[in-house]
Motif scaffolding. Sequence first.
Motif, PDB file in Angstrom:
ATOM      1  N   ALA A 261      -8.420 -28.333  10.232  1.00  0.00           N
ATOM      2  CA  ALA A 261      -8.833 -29.731  10.124  1.00  0.00           C
ATOM      3  C   ALA A 261      -9.298 -30.000   8.699  1.00  0.00           C
TER       4      ALA A 261
ATOM      5  N   VAL B 257     -10.241 -32.082   5.744  1.00  0.00           N
ATOM      6  CA  VAL B 257     -10.630 -33.470   5.488  1.00  0.00           C
ATOM      7  C   VAL B 257      -9.988 -33.928   4.178  1.00  0.00           C
TER       8      VAL B 257
ATOM      9  N   ASP C  86     -18.443 -28.201   2.775  1.00  0.00           N
ATOM     10  CA  ASP C  86     -17.083 -27.717   2.511  1.00  0.00           C
ATOM     11  C   ASP C  86     -16.974 -26.948   1.197  1.00  0.00           C
TER      12      ASP C  86
ATOM     13  N   ARG D 203     -15.839  -8.115  -5.103  1.00  0.00           N
ATOM     14  CA  ARG D 203     -16.584  -8.126  -3.841  1.00  0.00           C
ATOM     15  C   ARG D 203     -15.815  -7.379  -2.766  1.00  0.00           C
TER      16      ARG D 203
ATOM     17  N   TYR E 111     -25.837  -3.425  -0.632  1.00  0.00           N
ATOM     18  CA  TYR E 111     -26.910  -3.505   0.379  1.00  0.00           C
ATOM     19  C   TYR E 111     -26.284  -3.546   1.763  1.00  0.00           C
TER      20      TYR E 111
ATOM     21  N   TRP F  76     -12.272 -17.172  -2.641  1.00  0.00           N
ATOM     22  CA  TRP F  76     -12.673 -16.064  -1.776  1.00  0.00           C
ATOM     23  C   TRP F  76     -11.533 -15.068  -1.556  1.00  0.00           C
TER      24      TRP F  76
ATOM     25  N   TRP G 185     -13.455 -12.902  -8.065  1.00  0.00           N
ATOM     26  CA  TRP G 185     -13.904 -14.293  -8.054  1.00  0.00           C
ATOM     27  C   TRP G 185     -14.456 -14.604  -9.436  1.00  0.00           C
TER      28      TRP G 185
ATOM     29  N   ASP H  28     -22.981 -24.761  -0.776  1.00  0.00           N
ATOM     30  CA  ASP H  28     -22.291 -24.727  -2.076  1.00  0.00           C
ATOM     31  C   ASP H  28     -21.712 -26.088  -2.461  1.00  0.00           C
TER      32      ASP H  28
ATOM     33  N   ALA I  46     -28.545 -13.661  -5.232  1.00  0.00           N
ATOM     34  CA  ALA I  46     -27.994 -13.343  -3.903  1.00  0.00           C
ATOM     35  C   ALA I  46     -28.522 -14.292  -2.831  1.00  0.00           C
ATOM     36  N   SER I  47     -28.502 -15.588  -3.123  1.00  0.00           N
ATOM     37  CA  SER I  47     -29.165 -16.525  -2.216  1.00  0.00           C
ATOM     38  C   SER I  47     -28.338 -17.759  -1.857  1.00  0.00           C
ATOM     39  N   GLY I  48     -27.075 -17.813  -2.264  1.00  0.00           N
ATOM     40  CA  GLY I  48     -26.272 -19.012  -1.994  1.00  0.00           C
ATOM     41  C   GLY I  48     -26.111 -19.265  -0.505  1.00  0.00           C
ATOM     42  N   ALA I  49     -25.766 -18.229   0.248  1.00  0.00           N
ATOM     43  CA  ALA I  49     -25.583 -18.405   1.692  1.00  0.00           C
ATOM     44  C   ALA I  49     -26.927 -18.691   2.359  1.00  0.00           C
ATOM     45  N   ALA I  50     -27.972 -17.999   1.868  1.00  0.00           N
ATOM     46  CA  ALA I  50     -29.311 -18.234   2.424  1.00  0.00           C
ATOM     47  C   ALA I  50     -29.716 -19.696   2.211  1.00  0.00           C
TER      48      ALA I  50
HETATM   49  C1  FAD Z   1     -19.509 -12.734  -5.629  1.00  0.00           C
HETATM   50  C2  FAD Z   1     -20.444 -13.495  -4.739  1.00  0.00           C
HETATM   51  C3  FAD Z   1     -21.522 -12.830  -4.133  1.00  0.00           C
HETATM   52  C4  FAD Z   1     -22.418 -13.523  -3.331  1.00  0.00           C
HETATM   53  N1  FAD Z   1     -23.470 -12.856  -2.752  1.00  0.00           N
HETATM   54  C5  FAD Z   1     -24.341 -13.525  -1.984  1.00  0.00           C
HETATM   55  C6  FAD Z   1     -25.460 -12.858  -1.369  1.00  0.00           C
HETATM   56  O1  FAD Z   1     -25.636 -11.669  -1.513  1.00  0.00           O
HETATM   57  N2  FAD Z   1     -26.312 -13.574  -0.610  1.00  0.00           N
HETATM   58  C7  FAD Z   1     -26.145 -14.923  -0.398  1.00  0.00           C
HETATM   59  O2  FAD Z   1     -26.972 -15.534   0.296  1.00  0.00           O
HETATM   60  N3  FAD Z   1     -25.093 -15.572  -0.960  1.00  0.00           N
HETATM   61  C8  FAD Z   1     -24.200 -14.915  -1.736  1.00  0.00           C
HETATM   62  N4  FAD Z   1     -23.133 -15.570  -2.302  1.00  0.00           N
HETATM   63  C9  FAD Z   1     -23.009 -17.020  -2.114  1.00  0.00           C
HETATM   64  C10 FAD Z   1     -22.458 -17.420  -0.759  1.00  0.00           C
HETATM   65  O3  FAD Z   1     -21.278 -16.718  -0.445  1.00  0.00           O
HETATM   66  C11 FAD Z   1     -22.189 -18.918  -0.754  1.00  0.00           C
HETATM   67  O4  FAD Z   1     -23.305 -19.581  -1.298  1.00  0.00           O
HETATM   68  C12 FAD Z   1     -21.961 -19.417   0.682  1.00  0.00           C
HETATM   69  O5  FAD Z   1     -20.770 -18.888   1.201  1.00  0.00           O
HETATM   70  C13 FAD Z   1     -21.900 -20.942   0.718  1.00  0.00           C
HETATM   71  O6  FAD Z   1     -21.686 -21.334   2.036  1.00  0.00           O
HETATM   72  P1  FAD Z   1     -21.076 -22.750   2.341  1.00  0.00           P
HETATM   73  O7  FAD Z   1     -21.008 -22.808   3.838  1.00  0.00           O
HETATM   74  O8  FAD Z   1     -21.822 -23.804   1.618  1.00  0.00           O
HETATM   75  O9  FAD Z   1     -19.596 -22.732   1.715  1.00  0.00           O
HETATM   76  P2  FAD Z   1     -18.349 -21.783   2.079  1.00  0.00           P
HETATM   77  O10 FAD Z   1     -18.805 -20.472   2.602  1.00  0.00           O
HETATM   78  O11 FAD Z   1     -17.476 -21.799   0.870  1.00  0.00           O
HETATM   79  O12 FAD Z   1     -17.634 -22.554   3.276  1.00  0.00           O
HETATM   80  C14 FAD Z   1     -16.987 -23.812   3.081  1.00  0.00           C
HETATM   81  C15 FAD Z   1     -16.014 -24.043   4.231  1.00  0.00           C
HETATM   82  O13 FAD Z   1     -15.468 -25.373   4.122  1.00  0.00           O
HETATM   83  C16 FAD Z   1     -14.058 -25.304   4.353  1.00  0.00           C
HETATM   84  N5  FAD Z   1     -13.433 -26.436   3.641  1.00  0.00           N
HETATM   85  C17 FAD Z   1     -13.202 -26.568   2.310  1.00  0.00           C
HETATM   86  N6  FAD Z   1     -12.604 -27.753   2.034  1.00  0.00           N
HETATM   87  C18 FAD Z   1     -12.456 -28.380   3.241  1.00  0.00           C
HETATM   88  C19 FAD Z   1     -11.923 -29.659   3.623  1.00  0.00           C
HETATM   89  N7  FAD Z   1     -11.421 -30.533   2.736  1.00  0.00           N
HETATM   90  N8  FAD Z   1     -11.938 -29.981   4.945  1.00  0.00           N
HETATM   91  C20 FAD Z   1     -12.449 -29.122   5.876  1.00  0.00           C
HETATM   92  N9  FAD Z   1     -12.987 -27.904   5.557  1.00  0.00           N
HETATM   93  C21 FAD Z   1     -12.989 -27.559   4.264  1.00  0.00           C
HETATM   94  C22 FAD Z   1     -13.644 -23.942   3.804  1.00  0.00           C
HETATM   95  O14 FAD Z   1     -12.432 -23.533   4.403  1.00  0.00           O
HETATM   96  C23 FAD Z   1     -14.834 -23.074   4.237  1.00  0.00           C
HETATM   97  O15 FAD Z   1     -14.651 -22.592   5.543  1.00  0.00           O
HETATM   98  C24 FAD Z   1     -22.218 -14.904  -3.106  1.00  0.00           C
HETATM   99  C25 FAD Z   1     -21.133 -15.570  -3.684  1.00  0.00           C
HETATM  100  C26 FAD Z   1     -20.247 -14.870  -4.503  1.00  0.00           C
HETATM  101  C27 FAD Z   1     -19.090 -15.592  -5.128  1.00  0.00           C
END
Ligand code: FAD
Length: 301
Positions: free
Chosen positions: A33, A35, A64, A89, A119, A143, A176, A197, A207-211
Motif C-alpha cells: 500500500a 501512499v 514512512d 549492518r 550488542y 536498508w 547504508w 525517521d 543508536a536511538s533512531g528506532a527508540a
Molecule cells: C546503520 C544504522 C544503525 C542503526 N542503529 C540503531 C540502533 O542501534 N538503535 C536504534 O534505536 N536505531 C538505530 N537506527 C535507526 C533506526 O533503524 C531508524 O531510526 C528506524 O528504523 C526508524 O523507524 P521508522 O519506523 O521511522 O522508519 P522505517 O523503519 O524506515 O520504516 C518506514 C516504513 O515506511 C514504509 N514506506 C516508505 N514510503 C512509503 C509510502 N509512500 N507509503 C507507504 N509506506 C511507505 C517503508 O516501506 C517502511 O516499512 C540505525 C539506523 C542505521 C541506518
Amino acid sequence: MKRSKFTETQIVAILKLAEAVTQINPNAIELNARVMQLEQDESGVTVTLANGKTHRADILVGADGVHSRVRSSLFGEDKATFSGSLAWRGVIPAERHTEHLRAPYGVNWVGPGAHVIHYPLRKGELVNFVGILERDDWIQESWNDAGTIEECSNDFAGWHEDVQTLIHALDTPFKWALMLRDPLPQWSEGRITLLGDACHPTLPMLASGAAMAIEDGYILARCLDEIEAPVEDVLKRYEAARVERTSRVVRGSAENARRFHNPALENAEGAKAYVDREWTPERTQERYEWLFTYNVDEVKV
Ligand SMILES: Cc1cc2nc3c(=O)[nH]c(=O)nc-3n(C[C@H](O)[C@H](O)[C@H](O)COP(=O)(O)OP(=O)(O)OC[C@H]3O[C@@H](n4cnc5c(N)ncnc54)[C@H](O)[C@@H]3O)c2cc1C
C-alpha cells in the motif's frame, strides 16, 4: 523465485508484531500500500495508493521513514548532505559466537575514521553488528543494498580479531550511506503529522533512531487519548512534546561521530589518553543520562 529482502529472523519478528496488531483490529494492516498522494479537508484526510485505491481517516500519521512521501507532500523535498561515512549492518544468530561475543552488553570499538558497535538483540538470540567508516564512494541510503563479506572485512583490515570474527559470521552485510539533515522545525499541518525517521532522521551514533520512533508513537497515543481538543491542536501538542528531545538526539549523534572517529585514536598513546578522558564514568553519564532517563509516562503532553 524472488529473494526476500528480509532475513528469516526479521520475518519472524515482523510476523509477531503483525499478529499483535491484527488482534486489536483485523483490518489494521494493508500490504503493498504505497501512499502516493494525500489531501486533507476540514473533516479528514484522504490518501491515494499506487494501486489507485483510496483510504479516508480522521488523521494521517506519516511513519514512512527517511524518504517520507508524507513529509515531502507537506514541506517539500528535504535537503540531505552526505556525511562522508558508510554504515555496514547485519544481524548474526548468537549461537554462532563464543561466549564473550554474546555478552549481554554493547561493545563499542573506536578508531581513527571508523568505529564498530555490537550488542545483543531479542534477549540474546541475535547479535547486531554495525561498522561505520569514513568512505566517500557509496551514497545510497537504503536498508536493502547488500555488500560482500570481503568488502566489509577489507574496510576493517587490521582491526581487532573480534571485529573480523563478527564480520565473517554475517550472512549478508548491508551498506547504508549516512546522510546529514537538520532537525525539522515543524512536523504537523492540520490533520497530518509525522513520526520517526520521517521527521527526525538521525545519524546512528546514539543508536536511538528506532527508540525515538517508538517514543513518538507512545506520546502520540497519549496525546490522542488524554487531550480533549480539536485533532489539529492535539497533533501540535504531540509535536511540541517531542521536538526538543528528538532534535537533541540528531545533534548528539553528529557530535558522537566526531568523538568516535577522532584522529587522537591513531596511535596507542594518543588513544589511551583520549579514551581515559572521554569515557570516564562522569563523562559518559553526562553524555547519556538525559537519553536513558526519559519516561514516556511522565512527559507533560
Ligand atoms: C546503520 C544504522 C544503525 C542503526 N542503529 C540503531 C540502533 O542501534 N538503535 C536504534 O534505536 N536505531 C538505530 N537506527 C535507526 C533506526 O533503524 C531508524 O531510526 C528506524 O528504523 C526508524 O523507524 P521508522 O519506523 O521511522 O522508519 P522505517 O523503519 O524506515 O520504516 C518506514 C516504513 O515506511 C514504509 N514506506 C516508505 N514510503 C512509503 C509510502 N509512500 N507509503 C507507504 N509506506 C511507505 C517503508 O516501506 C517502511 O516499512 C540505525 C539506523 C542505521 C541506518
